[in-house]
Design a protein around this motif. Structure first.
Motif, PDB file in Angstrom:
ATOM      1  N   ARG A  77      41.641   9.076 105.530  1.00 23.33           N
ATOM      2  CA  ARG A  77      40.255   9.210 105.089  1.00 23.33           C
ATOM      3  C   ARG A  77      40.178   9.301 103.564  1.00 23.33           C
ATOM      4  NH1 ARG A  77      38.270  13.783 108.117  1.00 23.33           N
ATOM      5  NH2 ARG A  77      39.558  14.991 106.704  1.00 23.33           N
ATOM      6  N   ASP A  78      41.095  10.073 102.965  1.00 28.80           N
ATOM      7  CA  ASP A  78      41.118  10.200 101.507  1.00 28.80           C
ATOM      8  C   ASP A  78      41.398   8.872 100.827  1.00 28.80           C
ATOM      9  OD1 ASP A  78      40.581  12.872 101.759  1.00 28.80           O
ATOM     10  OD2 ASP A  78      42.530  13.576 101.032  1.00 28.80           O
ATOM     11  N   PHE A  79      42.348   8.118 101.360  1.00 32.66           N
ATOM     12  CA  PHE A  79      42.726   6.854 100.720  1.00 32.66           C
ATOM     13  C   PHE A  79      41.602   5.823 100.788  1.00 32.66           C
ATOM     14  CE2 PHE A  79      46.674   8.237  99.443  1.00 32.66           C
ATOM     15  CZ  PHE A  79      47.477   7.213  98.974  1.00 32.66           C
ATOM     16  N   ARG A  80      40.779   5.897 101.811  1.00 31.43           N
ATOM     17  CA  ARG A  80      39.625   4.989 101.857  1.00 31.43           C
ATOM     18  C   ARG A  80      38.683   5.244 100.694  1.00 31.43           C
ATOM     19  NH1 ARG A  80      40.124   5.626 107.605  1.00 31.43           N
ATOM     20  NH2 ARG A  80      38.636   7.361 107.636  1.00 31.43           N
ATOM     21  N   ARG A  81      38.684   6.451 100.176  1.00 32.54           N
ATOM     22  CA  ARG A  81      37.821   6.795  99.038  1.00 32.54           C
ATOM     23  C   ARG A  81      38.538   6.634  97.704  1.00 32.54           C
ATOM     24  NH1 ARG A  81      36.047  12.683 100.302  1.00 32.54           N
ATOM     25  NH2 ARG A  81      34.901  12.384  98.336  1.00 32.54           N
ATOM     26  N   LEU A  82      39.838   6.854  97.688  1.00 28.98           N
ATOM     27  CA  LEU A  82      40.593   6.815  96.438  1.00 28.98           C
ATOM     28  C   LEU A  82      40.877   5.399  95.957  1.00 28.98           C
ATOM     29  CD1 LEU A  82      43.072   9.716  97.197  1.00 28.98           C
ATOM     30  CD2 LEU A  82      41.520   9.638  95.241  1.00 28.98           C
ATOM     31  N   LEU A  83      40.935   4.450  96.881  1.00 29.53           N
ATOM     32  CA  LEU A  83      41.273   3.076  96.517  1.00 29.53           C
ATOM     33  C   LEU A  83      40.057   2.170  96.667  1.00 29.53           C
ATOM     34  CD1 LEU A  83      44.750   2.706  98.257  1.00 29.53           C
ATOM     35  CD2 LEU A  83      44.261   3.437  95.921  1.00 29.53           C
ATOM     36  N   PRO A  84      39.934   1.157  95.817  1.00 29.38           N
ATOM     37  CA  PRO A  84      38.834   0.198  95.969  1.00 29.38           C
ATOM     38  C   PRO A  84      38.887  -0.480  97.329  1.00 29.38           C
ATOM     39  CG  PRO A  84      39.932  -0.075  93.845  1.00 29.38           C
ATOM     40  CD  PRO A  84      40.777   0.864  94.641  1.00 29.38           C
ATOM     41  N   MET A  85      37.732  -0.855  97.851  1.00 28.94           N
ATOM     42  CA  MET A  85      37.641  -1.455  99.176  1.00 28.94           C
ATOM     43  C   MET A  85      38.504  -2.709  99.301  1.00 28.94           C
ATOM     44  SD  MET A  85      35.779   0.264 101.289  1.00 28.94           S
ATOM     45  CE  MET A  85      35.387  -0.984 102.502  1.00 28.94           C
ATOM     46  N   GLU A  86      38.657  -3.460  98.207  1.00 29.30           N
ATOM     47  CA  GLU A  86      39.383  -4.726  98.282  1.00 29.30           C
ATOM     48  C   GLU A  86      40.903  -4.558  98.306  1.00 29.30           C
ATOM     49  OE1 GLU A  86      38.288  -4.054  93.884  1.00 29.30           O
ATOM     50  OE2 GLU A  86      37.373  -3.768  95.864  1.00 29.30           O
ATOM     51  N   THR A  87      41.384  -3.344  98.088  1.00 27.36           N
ATOM     52  CA  THR A  87      42.827  -3.113  98.093  1.00 27.36           C
ATOM     53  C   THR A  87      43.339  -3.027  99.527  1.00 27.36           C
ATOM     54  OG1 THR A  87      42.700  -1.898  96.002  1.00 27.36           O
ATOM     55  CG2 THR A  87      44.676  -1.583  97.321  1.00 27.36           C
TER      56      THR A  87
ATOM     57  N   LEU B  90      51.962   1.551  90.026  1.00 20.49           N
ATOM     58  CA  LEU B  90      53.144   0.735  90.320  1.00 20.49           C
ATOM     59  C   LEU B  90      52.762  -0.691  90.704  1.00 20.49           C
ATOM     60  CD1 LEU B  90      55.197   3.355  92.364  1.00 20.49           C
ATOM     61  CD2 LEU B  90      55.718   2.524  90.056  1.00 20.49           C
ATOM     62  N   ALA B  91      51.625  -0.837  91.373  1.00 19.61           N
ATOM     63  CA  ALA B  91      51.198  -2.153  91.859  1.00 19.61           C
ATOM     64  C   ALA B  91      50.301  -2.886  90.868  1.00 19.61           C
ATOM     65  CB  ALA B  91      50.478  -1.999  93.197  1.00 19.61           C
ATOM     66  N   GLY B  92      49.915  -2.211  89.781  1.00 19.45           N
ATOM     67  CA  GLY B  92      48.994  -2.830  88.833  1.00 19.45           C
ATOM     68  C   GLY B  92      47.607  -3.011  89.391  1.00 19.45           C
ATOM     69  N   ALA B  93      47.180  -2.054  90.221  1.00 19.61           N
ATOM     70  CA  ALA B  93      45.876  -2.136  90.884  1.00 19.61           C
ATOM     71  C   ALA B  93      44.955  -1.050  90.350  1.00 19.61           C
ATOM     72  CB  ALA B  93      46.043  -1.969  92.391  1.00 19.61           C
ATOM     73  N   PRO B  94      43.640  -1.250  90.409  1.00 17.27           N
ATOM     74  CA  PRO B  94      42.707  -0.210  89.964  1.00 17.27           C
ATOM     75  C   PRO B  94      42.598   0.899  90.999  1.00 17.27           C
ATOM     76  CG  PRO B  94      41.485  -2.066  90.831  1.00 17.27           C
ATOM     77  CD  PRO B  94      42.927  -2.485  90.833  1.00 17.27           C
ATOM     78  N   MET B  95      42.219   2.083  90.524  1.00 17.73           N
ATOM     79  CA  MET B  95      41.936   3.205  91.404  1.00 17.73           C
ATOM     80  C   MET B  95      40.451   3.481  91.343  1.00 17.73           C
ATOM     81  SD  MET B  95      43.702   6.990  91.341  1.00 17.73           S
ATOM     82  CE  MET B  95      43.110   8.355  92.327  1.00 17.73           C
TER      83      MET B  95
ATOM     84  N   SER C  21      46.005  16.816  93.417  1.00 15.96           N
ATOM     85  CA  SER C  21      46.322  16.996  94.832  1.00 15.96           C
ATOM     86  C   SER C  21      47.344  15.947  95.241  1.00 15.96           C
ATOM     87  CB  SER C  21      45.070  16.865  95.703  1.00 15.96           C
ATOM     88  OG  SER C  21      44.641  15.511  95.760  1.00 15.96           O
ATOM     89  N   SER C  22      48.012  16.188  96.347  1.00 10.75           N
ATOM     90  CA  SER C  22      49.045  15.249  96.812  1.00 10.75           C
ATOM     91  C   SER C  22      48.483  13.845  97.020  1.00 10.75           C
ATOM     92  CB  SER C  22      49.661  15.755  98.118  1.00 10.75           C
ATOM     93  OG  SER C  22      50.452  16.901  97.904  1.00 10.75           O
ATOM     94  N   ASN C  23      47.346  13.741  97.710  1.00  8.56           N
ATOM     95  CA  ASN C  23      46.792  12.427  98.011  1.00  8.56           C
ATOM     96  C   ASN C  23      46.276  11.734  96.758  1.00  8.56           C
ATOM     97  OD1 ASN C  23      47.415  13.032 100.621  1.00  8.56           O
ATOM     98  ND2 ASN C  23      45.321  13.427 101.265  1.00  8.56           N
ATOM     99  N   GLN C  24      45.714  12.499  95.861  1.00  8.74           N
ATOM    100  CA  GLN C  24      45.185  11.949  94.611  1.00  8.74           C
ATOM    101  C   GLN C  24      46.301  11.346  93.756  1.00  8.74           C
ATOM    102  OE1 GLN C  24      44.777  14.777  91.652  1.00  8.74           O
ATOM    103  NE2 GLN C  24      42.932  13.943  90.701  1.00  8.74           N
ATOM    104  N   VAL C  25      47.381  12.118  93.534  1.00 10.73           N
ATOM    105  CA  VAL C  25      48.451  11.596  92.667  1.00 10.73           C
ATOM    106  C   VAL C  25      49.202  10.465  93.348  1.00 10.73           C
ATOM    107  CG1 VAL C  25      48.707  13.722  91.336  1.00 10.73           C
ATOM    108  CG2 VAL C  25      50.117  13.393  93.379  1.00 10.73           C
ATOM    109  N   LEU C  26      49.331  10.522  94.681  1.00  4.92           N
ATOM    110  CA  LEU C  26      50.021   9.444  95.380  1.00  4.92           C
ATOM    111  C   LEU C  26      49.236   8.137  95.271  1.00  4.92           C
ATOM    112  CD1 LEU C  26      52.383   8.501  97.119  1.00  4.92           C
ATOM    113  CD2 LEU C  26      51.107   9.238  99.144  1.00  4.92           C
TER     114      LEU C  26
END
Length: 245
Positions: A29-39, A229-234, A217-222
């Protein structure tokens, strides 16, 4: 039967993988918010014990290659994250990377411990207040790993929970109170809320405002480190330092 011809598209430009614990209820659930939808994020799970001990964390080693092997064979991943802070501290980031590479075709591998150290280096932070949900010997391993990466944790607090299922039930108000009290100590420069299963994402900004210091937080820094590392936006808006690093 009519057979149709077809064209093939190229794979997604950024491909991330995430290996999460069987017991984790929070990080997806956190990663759905932390990463852009297109990732594109591909998720696999690894068996985890009912209780969090050094023994159950070490036992995950045997399952990591198989969990990584469940990612799509056709893809080469830009980065894969092993989403267990305590597991990475007990197993060790180098060993985690070795085990994940045994199952997946991947360019870079990280985990919350490695990601936190990278975030602290990016922000010039060397002294953290650490809030952990887990029992002392598990948390001590994390503190040792962080110290080895140049990050001291002179201020430490824990909810002293052994059962993994309880971690996702810890009330946000309890986390805010504990994090604020720890972060108020003048000897620390920031606060780290440990564990991918702990519900912290909505609390970061409030605690930062209360103490006037960065809160990780763990999920935020991960998520941040995977994107680096991937050269992607957050996705924006999840912590002072993450937006700058």
């Amino acid at each position: 039967m009519t057979v149709f011809s077809f064209d093939l598209d190229t794979p997604d430009p950024v491909r991330l993988g995430l290996i999460i614990l069987q017991a984790d209820e929070t990080i997806e659930r956190d990663f759905r918010r932390l990463l852009p939808m297109e990732t594109a994020v591909h998720v696999s799970r690894v068996p985890s014990g009912l209780e969090v001990t050094q023994e159950t964390l070490l036992a995950m080693q045997a399952h990591l290659p198989a969990a990584a092997g469940l990612f799509p064979d056709a893809l080469r991943f830009d980065a894969v994250g092993y989403a267990c802070t305590s597991g990475a501290s007990v197993i060790g980031s180098a060993r985690v990377a070795e085990l994940v590479r045994a199952g997946a075709n991947v360019e870079a591998i990280t985990d919350p411990v490695q990601a936190l150290i990278a975030a602290c280096r990016a922000g010039g932070i060397t002294r953290l207040a650490l809030l952990s949900p887990y029992v002392e010997d598990v948390s001590d391993m994390l503190r040792q790993r962080l110290a080895g990466g140049g990050v001291d944790t002179p201020v430490f607090g824990s909810f002293n929970v052994a059962e993994e299922s309880k971690v996702a039930r810890i009330a946000p108000a309890s986390v805010i109170d504990a994090a604020t009290r720890l972060g108020a100590d003048p000897s620390v420069e920031a606060v780290f809320l440990s564990c991918t299963n702990l519900r912290t994402l909505d609390l970061l900004e409030e605690v930062e405002v209360r103490i006037g210091k960065p809160v990780f937080s763990s999920n935020q820094v991960l998520a941040w480190h995977l994107c680096k590392l991937a050269g992607a936006p957050m996705a924006p808006g999840f912590g002072q330092l993450m937006a700058q690093a």
